[in-house]
Design a protein around this motif. Structure first.
Motif, PDB file in Angstrom:
ATOM      1  N   PHE A 119       0.830  -1.209   0.000  1.00 28.41           N
ATOM      2  CA  PHE A 119       0.000   0.000   0.000  1.00 28.41           C
ATOM      3  C   PHE A 119       0.864   1.259   0.000  1.00 28.41           C
ATOM      4  N   GLY A 120       1.839   1.279  -0.906  1.00 27.46           N
ATOM      5  CA  GLY A 120       2.663   2.463  -1.110  1.00 27.46           C
ATOM      6  C   GLY A 120       3.892   2.567  -0.225  1.00 27.46           C
ATOM      7  N   ARG A 121       4.005   1.728   0.782  1.00 30.59           N
ATOM      8  CA  ARG A 121       5.172   1.765   1.674  1.00 30.59           C
ATOM      9  C   ARG A 121       6.254   0.830   1.154  1.00 30.59           C
ATOM     10  N   GLU A 122       7.495   1.331   1.126  1.00 38.73           N
ATOM     11  CA  GLU A 122       8.623   0.486   0.751  1.00 38.73           C
ATOM     12  C   GLU A 122       9.134  -0.235   1.996  1.00 38.73           C
ATOM     13  N   LEU A 123       9.183  -1.561   1.909  1.00 41.62           N
ATOM     14  CA  LEU A 123       9.591  -2.392   3.031  1.00 41.62           C
ATOM     15  C   LEU A 123      10.661  -3.378   2.565  1.00 41.62           C
ATOM     16  N   TYR A 124      11.323  -4.008   3.533  1.00 43.58           N
ATOM     17  CA  TYR A 124      12.492  -4.814   3.190  1.00 43.58           C
ATOM     18  C   TYR A 124      12.499  -6.122   3.970  1.00 43.58           C
ATOM     19  N   ALA A 125      12.893  -7.178   3.279  1.00 46.98           N
ATOM     20  CA  ALA A 125      13.108  -8.482   3.900  1.00 46.98           C
ATOM     21  C   ALA A 125      14.591  -8.800   3.805  1.00 46.98           C
ATOM     22  N   LEU A 126      15.222  -9.075   4.943  1.00 46.12           N
ATOM     23  CA  LEU A 126      16.645  -9.381   4.993  1.00 46.12           C
ATOM     24  C   LEU A 126      16.801 -10.880   5.238  1.00 46.12           C
ATOM     25  N   LEU A 127      17.597 -11.551   4.408  1.00 47.44           N
ATOM     26  CA  LEU A 127      17.813 -12.988   4.539  1.00 47.44           C
ATOM     27  C   LEU A 127      19.277 -13.271   4.845  1.00 47.44           C
ATOM     28  N   PHE A 128      19.498 -14.063   5.896  1.00 45.89           N
ATOM     29  CA  PHE A 128      20.834 -14.482   6.286  1.00 45.89           C
ATOM     30  C   PHE A 128      20.832 -16.012   6.397  1.00 45.89           C
ATOM     31  N   HIS A 129      21.891 -16.645   5.904  1.00 44.94           N
ATOM     32  CA  HIS A 129      21.961 -18.106   5.915  1.00 44.94           C
ATOM     33  C   HIS A 129      23.044 -18.581   6.872  1.00 44.94           C
ATOM     34  N   LYS A 130      22.744 -19.651   7.588  1.00 41.03           N
ATOM     35  CA  LYS A 130      23.722 -20.219   8.511  1.00 41.03           C
ATOM     36  C   LYS A 130      24.707 -21.069   7.721  1.00 41.03           C
ATOM     37  N   THR A 131      25.943 -20.600   7.647  1.00 42.51           N
ATOM     38  CA  THR A 131      26.971 -21.258   6.842  1.00 42.51           C
ATOM     39  C   THR A 131      28.005 -21.988   7.679  1.00 42.51           C
ATOM     40  N   ALA A 132      28.038 -21.741   8.998  1.00 41.20           N
ATOM     41  CA  ALA A 132      29.029 -22.377   9.875  1.00 41.20           C
ATOM     42  C   ALA A 132      28.545 -22.271  11.308  1.00 41.20           C
ATOM     43  N   GLU A 133      29.241 -22.937  12.208  1.00 40.83           N
ATOM     44  CA  GLU A 133      28.931 -22.799  13.621  1.00 40.83           C
ATOM     45  C   GLU A 133      29.426 -21.436  14.118  1.00 40.83           C
ATOM     46  N   PRO A 134      28.713 -20.795  15.043  1.00 41.07           N
ATOM     47  CA  PRO A 134      29.154 -19.495  15.562  1.00 41.07           C
ATOM     48  C   PRO A 134      30.538 -19.578  16.202  1.00 41.07           C
ATOM     49  N   LEU A 135      31.318 -18.514  16.053  1.00 39.54           N
ATOM     50  CA  LEU A 135      32.638 -18.440  16.691  1.00 39.54           C
ATOM     51  C   LEU A 135      32.524 -18.010  18.146  1.00 39.54           C
ATOM     52  N   VAL A 136      31.390 -17.418  18.510  1.00 33.28           N
ATOM     53  CA  VAL A 136      31.138 -17.040  19.902  1.00 33.28           C
ATOM     54  C   VAL A 136      30.226 -18.082  20.530  1.00 33.28           C
ATOM     55  N   ARG A 137      30.307 -18.215  21.839  1.00 24.49           N
ATOM     56  CA  ARG A 137      29.508 -19.223  22.522  1.00 24.49           C
ATOM     57  C   ARG A 137      28.068 -18.731  22.678  1.00 24.49           C
ATOM     58  N   LEU A 138      27.148 -19.508  22.123  1.00 27.94           N
ATOM     59  CA  LEU A 138      25.725 -19.165  22.159  1.00 27.94           C
ATOM     60  C   LEU A 138      24.913 -20.382  22.597  1.00 27.94           C
ATOM     61  N   PRO A 139      23.761 -20.165  23.242  1.00 32.54           N
ATOM     62  CA  PRO A 139      23.199 -18.863  23.625  1.00 32.54           C
ATOM     63  C   PRO A 139      23.861 -18.290  24.873  1.00 32.54           C
ATOM     64  N   ARG A 140      23.847 -16.979  24.968  1.00 32.07           N
ATOM     65  CA  ARG A 140      24.273 -16.324  26.204  1.00 32.07           C
ATOM     66  C   ARG A 140      23.095 -16.250  27.179  1.00 32.07           C
ATOM     67  N   ARG A 141      23.365 -15.772  28.381  1.00 33.86           N
ATOM     68  CA  ARG A 141      22.300 -15.642  29.377  1.00 33.86           C
ATOM     69  C   ARG A 141      21.235 -14.667  28.882  1.00 33.86           C
ATOM     70  N   PRO A 142      19.972 -14.867  29.274  1.00 36.97           N
ATOM     71  CA  PRO A 142      18.915 -13.939  28.873  1.00 36.97           C
ATOM     72  C   PRO A 142      19.267 -12.494  29.205  1.00 36.97           C
ATOM     73  N   GLY A 143      19.071 -11.618  28.246  1.00 34.34           N
ATOM     74  CA  GLY A 143      19.335 -10.197  28.430  1.00 34.34           C
ATOM     75  C   GLY A 143      20.707  -9.744  27.990  1.00 34.34           C
ATOM     76  N   MET A 144      21.653 -10.664  27.824  1.00 35.96           N
ATOM     77  CA  MET A 144      23.016 -10.270  27.472  1.00 35.96           C
ATOM     78  C   MET A 144      23.118  -9.736  26.050  1.00 35.96           C
ATOM     79  N   ALA A 145      22.268 -10.220  25.150  1.00 37.99           N
ATOM     80  CA  ALA A 145      22.314  -9.753  23.760  1.00 37.99           C
ATOM     81  C   ALA A 145      22.081  -8.247  23.675  1.00 37.99           C
ATOM     82  N   GLU A 146      21.200  -7.735  24.538  1.00 40.28           N
ATOM     83  CA  GLU A 146      20.916  -6.301  24.548  1.00 40.28           C
ATOM     84  C   GLU A 146      21.985  -5.510  25.311  1.00 40.28           C
ATOM     85  N   LYS A 147      22.512  -6.089  26.382  1.00 36.98           N
ATOM     86  CA  LYS A 147      23.462  -5.368  27.232  1.00 36.98           C
ATOM     87  C   LYS A 147      24.862  -5.296  26.632  1.00 36.98           C
TER      88      LYS A 147
END
Length: 228
Positions: A195-223
């Protein structure tokens, strides 16, 4: 950047229109008791939210398991479950009141391929990650934060799909050069209009295991943001 071809999505949306209408009206009914979505009138909700989510149907896998982080009233996950019954959709909501209201809505609509889980993404990943073919989020958080939530939940070669407005560019600039830390590709951008608004879809693919240890404790991603 590529323009999203919506022909298939428009056909499927027309076919499912009565079900999507029922969803919108049931959502508004429950929204009076538990705020799950912004609009308080049916047609603004249908145009700006339900049809927005339906537009991205061409980017979804034909079959598989999907997790919608911070789903609120079921956007986009429940819309996609209605449009594509072959998907197994987990609607993830950390708020107990919202999760309860959404569970009632799913039951009322008799959506067999969607389940509501009341939990945080970090907690769900800690219970046993790498279970979803696609993880998504709409109006949830900064792209980098949502990517951290998604990375341990995705199977190898799985996809993170993020729905954004024009502000996505600044977020991607912050994250440039750091995607390998999460084991994700730099991403593809699809432009679409609603309806006239330009919007965007971003796609990311998992290609390897993370180099950082995940998941972190709840709330750490924001802090403590992983890209800083």
């Amino acid at each position: 950047m590529r323009f999203l071809d919506r022909k298939g999505a428009m056909r499927r949306t027309r076919e499912a229109f009565p079900r999507l209408e029922d969803y919108g009206r049931e959502l508004l009914r429950r929204n009076q008791r538990c705020r799950m979505v912004g609009p308080r009138a049916f047609w603004p909700l249908f145009r700006e939210h339900i049809l927005d989510c339906a537009a991205l149907l061409p980017l979804l896998p034909g079959v598989g398991r999907l997790c919608d982080i911070g789903t609120g009233g079921g956007l986009p996950g429940l819309v996609w479950a209605l449009l594509q019954p072959e998907l197994e959709v987990t609607l993830l909501e950390k708020g107990a009141k919202k999760a309860g209201a959404l569970s009632s809505l799913v039951a009322a609509l008799e959506v067999d391929n969607a389940v509501v889980v009341c939990s945080r993404a970090e907690e769900l990943a800690g219970e046993g990650g790498e279970r979803f073919d696609l993880v998504t989020g709409r109006a949830v958080a900064h792209t980098g934060i949502l990517a951290e939530y998604a990375a341990p939940l995705l199977v190898p070669c799985g996809t993170l799909l993020v729905m954004k407005g024009p502000g996505y560019r600044a977020e991607l600039e912050e994250l440039e050069g750091g995607w390998e830390r999460l084991g994700l590709s730099p991403g593809d951008v699809f432009l679409y209009t609603n309806f006239g608004r330009e919007l965007y879809a971003l796609l990311f693919h998992k290609t390897a295991e993370p180099l950082v240890r995940l998941p972190r404790r709840p709330g750490m991603a924001e802090k403590r943001k992983w890209w800083r």
